[in-house]
Scaffold this active site. Structure first.
Site, PDB file in Angstrom:
ATOM      1  CD1 TRP A 182      21.702  -6.335  -5.363  1.00 44.16           C
ATOM      2  CD2 TRP A 182      20.022  -5.542  -4.116  1.00 44.16           C
ATOM      3  NE1 TRP A 182      21.653  -7.094  -4.221  1.00 44.16           N
ATOM      4  CE2 TRP A 182      20.633  -6.628  -3.435  1.00 44.16           C
ATOM      5  CE3 TRP A 182      18.951  -4.884  -3.534  1.00 44.16           C
ATOM      6  CZ2 TRP A 182      20.185  -7.073  -2.189  1.00 44.16           C
ATOM      7  CZ3 TRP A 182      18.515  -5.320  -2.284  1.00 44.16           C
ATOM      8  CH2 TRP A 182      19.119  -6.400  -1.633  1.00 44.16           C
ATOM      9  CD  GLU A 186       4.820   1.491  29.708  1.00 41.27           C
ATOM     10  OE1 GLU A 186       5.921   1.571  30.256  1.00 41.27           O
ATOM     11  OE2 GLU A 186       4.623   1.852  28.536  1.00 41.27           O
ATOM     12  N   GLY A 194      -4.400   2.994  -3.744  1.00 45.51           N
ATOM     13  CA  GLY A 194      -2.955   2.908  -3.557  1.00 45.51           C
ATOM     14  C   GLY A 194      -2.398   1.534  -3.326  1.00 45.51           C
ATOM     15  CG  LEU A 239      -7.757   2.636  12.512  1.00 45.30           C
ATOM     16  CD1 LEU A 239      -9.237   2.981  12.438  1.00 45.30           C
ATOM     17  CD2 LEU A 239      -7.319   2.562  13.963  1.00 45.30           C
ATOM     18  NE  ARG A 240      -9.703  -1.730   5.904  1.00 44.21           N
ATOM     19  CZ  ARG A 240     -10.550  -2.742   5.720  1.00 44.21           C
ATOM     20  NH1 ARG A 240     -10.091  -3.982   5.784  1.00 44.21           N
ATOM     21  NH2 ARG A 240     -11.820  -2.534   5.464  1.00 44.21           N
ATOM     22  CD1 TRP A 286      -2.653   1.724   0.515  1.00 48.56           C
ATOM     23  CD2 TRP A 286      -1.628   2.207   2.449  1.00 48.56           C
ATOM     24  NE1 TRP A 286      -3.173   2.914   0.976  1.00 48.56           N
ATOM     25  CE2 TRP A 286      -2.571   3.235   2.163  1.00 48.56           C
ATOM     26  CE3 TRP A 286      -0.875   2.294   3.622  1.00 48.56           C
ATOM     27  CZ2 TRP A 286      -2.756   4.335   3.006  1.00 48.56           C
ATOM     28  CZ3 TRP A 286      -1.053   3.389   4.461  1.00 48.56           C
ATOM     29  CH2 TRP A 286      -1.994   4.386   4.155  1.00 48.56           C
ATOM     30  CB  ALA A 287       2.986   2.889  -1.778  1.00 51.48           C
ATOM     31  N   PRO A 288      -0.098   4.930  -1.534  1.00 49.92           N
ATOM     32  CG  PRO A 288      -1.367   6.108   0.009  1.00 49.92           C
ATOM     33  CD  PRO A 288      -0.479   4.926  -0.115  1.00 49.92           C
ATOM     34  CG  ASP A 342       6.149   0.728  25.180  1.00 46.92           C
ATOM     35  OD1 ASP A 342       6.579   0.721  26.342  1.00 46.92           O
ATOM     36  OD2 ASP A 342       6.496   1.576  24.332  1.00 46.92           O
ATOM     37  CG  ASP A 351      -8.965   4.076  -8.597  1.00 48.25           C
ATOM     38  OD1 ASP A 351      -8.042   3.796  -9.395  1.00 48.25           O
ATOM     39  OD2 ASP A 351     -10.155   4.215  -8.930  1.00 48.25           O
TER      40      ASP A 351
END
Length: 684
Positions: free
Chosen positions: A98, A398, A113, A322-323, A82-84, A344, A111
């Site tokens: 490489w 915590e 991303g 969130l996902r 995921w990279a919108p 933590d 759409d």
């Protein structure tokens, strides 16, 4: 629908009203804040419905780790990311020199991303290194995949890369033990510094050498730190870069699975420190500026930077974030069979100012514009997912602020943690040792601090934390004994400084344990008064591993006094398990005398008496107690625990009625200085 907007359908409104009512029944002081509670609960229910659908289960959408990242399929490999903001993404690595090429270019398939790459089955092989080249308008950068499950560092160049990992599936031998009805007796450990030698420890060595010690100690829960991959070893594992990858410093994924499996076979549950409160700022190794923007996973601008920790702050209001985090919770439960989590940095998440240098003095501090309600919502949903996947899993918060409802079940209007840490207790012990002469310890205030918790929520107490073991601070034993630990710990070497430190070390830990709410925690080595501090390799110590270890041989040597402290710790844990002390109602104060430095209380049918006075022993000291005959079953002054053996074992004591009363009775006891003892009613 905007998930932050309260729903108006009658069913949900009735649900929110009922939940708030249950919460107010547990804590009437929340009544003035009912509208805020209703808004927060509506946010949770709306967002859960948005994510899972009206008939869905939140845990079902928290399995994106099976979709994103690299996976073997029947006809080859598939990789998704995921990279919108990205304009192009290439997989580069040992398989293609490489170099980016069209054969390894990901295609944008949605759409929102999401990018995908499919490769023939022989393109990648086990052990190969790879990463991503992500391009965006005006720039590009190498990145490690966000869902990478294996990340390794080149020992020479120190560069991190993802690694294709296709080892044979681990064959689990043991089911997790059912400890849902037992209090949590937690032994906290850091695998990398658990070894005797000055080097990075491994999962395999921990399983072979350290795990048997923990089993023998009587604790029923192992808490592992620094499991998620982190580029800087000295961060103690709290600057996470790769949330789905096991720290490769310690071994392979299969090594960790064997550790967990072996612990399960010995009846231990295993939980991990999970860090969702922030992420490392590194851009190649971590998530920061992953797609060319600072706001993909994190808040944009100053809110996205945790200046005190030099890290990035997640944007809990974004559905893809969130996902990602919810999926991370489910991943560790299912892939590695962890039995729960200690979350933590909860305080840092809950408040926009991260709660730094803030005194929380009243309920208004929990219901104002400084509270990050998006983070509050995420934590509730995380607890929902965890307990849907594993109903017997435990979650620990915590939090130093005392946020109400944090460890209240979701079905009762709370955030859903099973326990909260009583973080004020270790701070108070340090304050006593640093600021008060022994003869000035305030018994009433001590009793208050030991029992200062929300009685409608479960808590876990501890006498000292791992933070106190770090350079810049000191453990209780080291703080009290100082340089005498280097010269006077032989059993035939009497020393008043060491004698004081050992006596108080036993008493402080014992009274913390026996007054604890529903659990107790200890950090590895503290049970036997480990000397010195923890110092990870860094430029300031010439990258030395000398202090990044645990000196177990000290506790094994019968010629040194450390084994006395270890023996007492084992006996006190065995006692609370034998008599189910932490399952019993709260401790009942029988007697307190500030000048005499005496505290006595009853719990689980036992009478606990502590004489903290540094110089006074008392004969025929009267303590209020229920009528009957009592037998002394444990005392910290026993020679087996390094004491002076001033009390005869298995002593019997009869109560006597108080003058002018027919109901009140007293015990008359010999109370040596700096001694704790336990009496059991003889019902024969």
């Amino acid at each position: 629908m905007d998930p932050t907007t309260p729903a108006f359908d009658k069913t949900q409104t009735d649900t929110v009203t009922a939940l708030v009512k249950r919460l107010l029944e547990r804590d009437a002081l929340l009544t003035p804040y009912a509208p805020v509670l209703e808004r927060r609960l509506s946010r949770v229910l709306n967002l859960e419905k948005t994510l899972a659908g009206p008939q869905g289960r939140l845990a079902d959408i928290a399995a994106e780790y099976d979709y994103f990242g690299l996976h073997r399929e029947q006809d080859g490999w598939v990789f998704r990311e995921w990279a919108p903001n990205a304009t192009a993404i290439f997989l580069i690595g040992e398989t293609n020199g490489w170099q980016p090429s069209k054969d390894f270019a990901l295609a944008r398939i949605q759409d929102n991303g999401i990018w995908e790459l499919r490769l023939p089955g022989n393109t990648l092989s086990h052990g190969q290194l790879f990463r991503l080249l992500v391009q965006w308008e005006g720039g590009q950068g190498d990145r490690i995949p966000s869902y990478a499950r294996r990340v390794v560092q080149d020992p020479h160049t120190l560069i991190f890369n993802a690694q294709v990992w296709e080892a044979p599936a681990y064959e689990w031998r043991h089911e997790p033990p059912d400890l849902s009805s037992q209090p949590a007796l937690i032994y906290e450990a850091h695998v990398g510094m658990a070894q005797q030698e000055g080097q990075v420890g491994t999962f395999a060595a921990f399983t072979e050498k350290v795990l048997p010690r923990i089993i023998d100690s009587g604790y029923n829960t192992l808490q592992l730190m620094a499991i998620q991959e982190h580029p800087y070893y000295g961060s103690f594992g709290y600057h996470v870069s790769n949330f789905f990858a096991v720290s490769s410093r310690f071994g392979t994924p299969e090594d960790l699975k064997q550790l967990v499996d072996t612990a399960h076979g010995a009846g231990l549950r295993v939980i991990m420190d999970i860090v969702h409160s922030h992420a490392v700022s590194n851009e190649v190794e971590g998530l920061s500026r992953f797609d060319g923007t600072l706001h993909q996973y994190f808040h944009d601008g100053p809110r996205g930077l945790h200046t005190a920790w030099d890290s990035r702050c997640f944007d809990y209001g974004k559905e893809p974030v969130l996902r990602f985090l919810l999926s991370n919770c489910r991943f560790w439960l299912e892939e590695y069979r962890f039995d729960g989590f200690r979350f933590d940095g909860i305080t840092s998440m809950l408040y926009l100012d991260h709660g730094l240098e803030k005194a929380f003095t009243g309920y208004d501090d929990y219901f104002n514009h400084n509270v990050d309600e998006e983070a509050l919502t995420y934590l509730t949903l995380a607890n929902r997912v965890i307990h849907q996947v594993r109903p017997d899993a435990i979650t620990i918060a915590e939090d130093i602020s005392g946020m109400p409802g944090l460890a209240t079940p979701i079905g009762a209007g709370g955030i859903g943690f099973d326990f909260r840490l009583a973080m004020g207790v270790p701070d108070y012990w340090v304050r006593l040792v640093k600021e008060y002469a022994d003869e000035a310890w305030p018994m009433g205030h001590l009793w208050h601090e030991l029992n200062n918790r929300r009685y409608d929520e479960k808590s876990i107490s501890y006498a000292e934390s791992h933070d106190q073991a770090l350079v810049g601070d000191q453990t209780l034993m080291f703080r009290m004994a100082g340089a005498a630990m280097y010269h006077h710990m032989c059993v035939d070497d009497p020393d008043t400084t060491v004698d004081r430190a050992m006596a108080l070390h036993k008493m402080m830990r014992f009274i913390t344990l026996t007054t604890a709410g529903h659990g107790y925690q200890s950090f590895m080595g503290n049970e036997f008064g480990h000397p010195e501090w923890i110092d990870f390799p860094r430029p300031g110590n010439a990258w030395s591993y000398h202090y990044a270890r645990r000196q177990w041989h000290l506790a094994d040597d019968p010629g040194l006094k450390y084994h006395f402290l270890q023996a007492f710790d084992r006996e006190m844990v065995a006692l609370v398990r034998r008599f189910s002390v932490l399952d019993a109602p709260w401790p009942y104060l029988l007697y307190e005398h500030n000048d005499d430095k005496i505290l006595a209380f009853s719990r689980a049918g036992l009478v606990f008496v502590f004489n903290f006075h540094p110089t006074r022993s008392y004969t025929d000291y009267a303590i209020h107690a229920p009528a009957g005959k009592y037998i002394m079953i444990l005392n910290s002054d026993d020679a087996a625990f390094g004491g002076h053996h001033r009390l005869a074992p298995d002593q019997e004591h009869l109560t006597l009625p108080m003058p002018n009363t027919k109901t009140a009775h007293r015990l008359f006891l010999y109370l040596p200085t700096r001694t704790a003892l336990v009496l059991k009613a003889d019902k024969a």
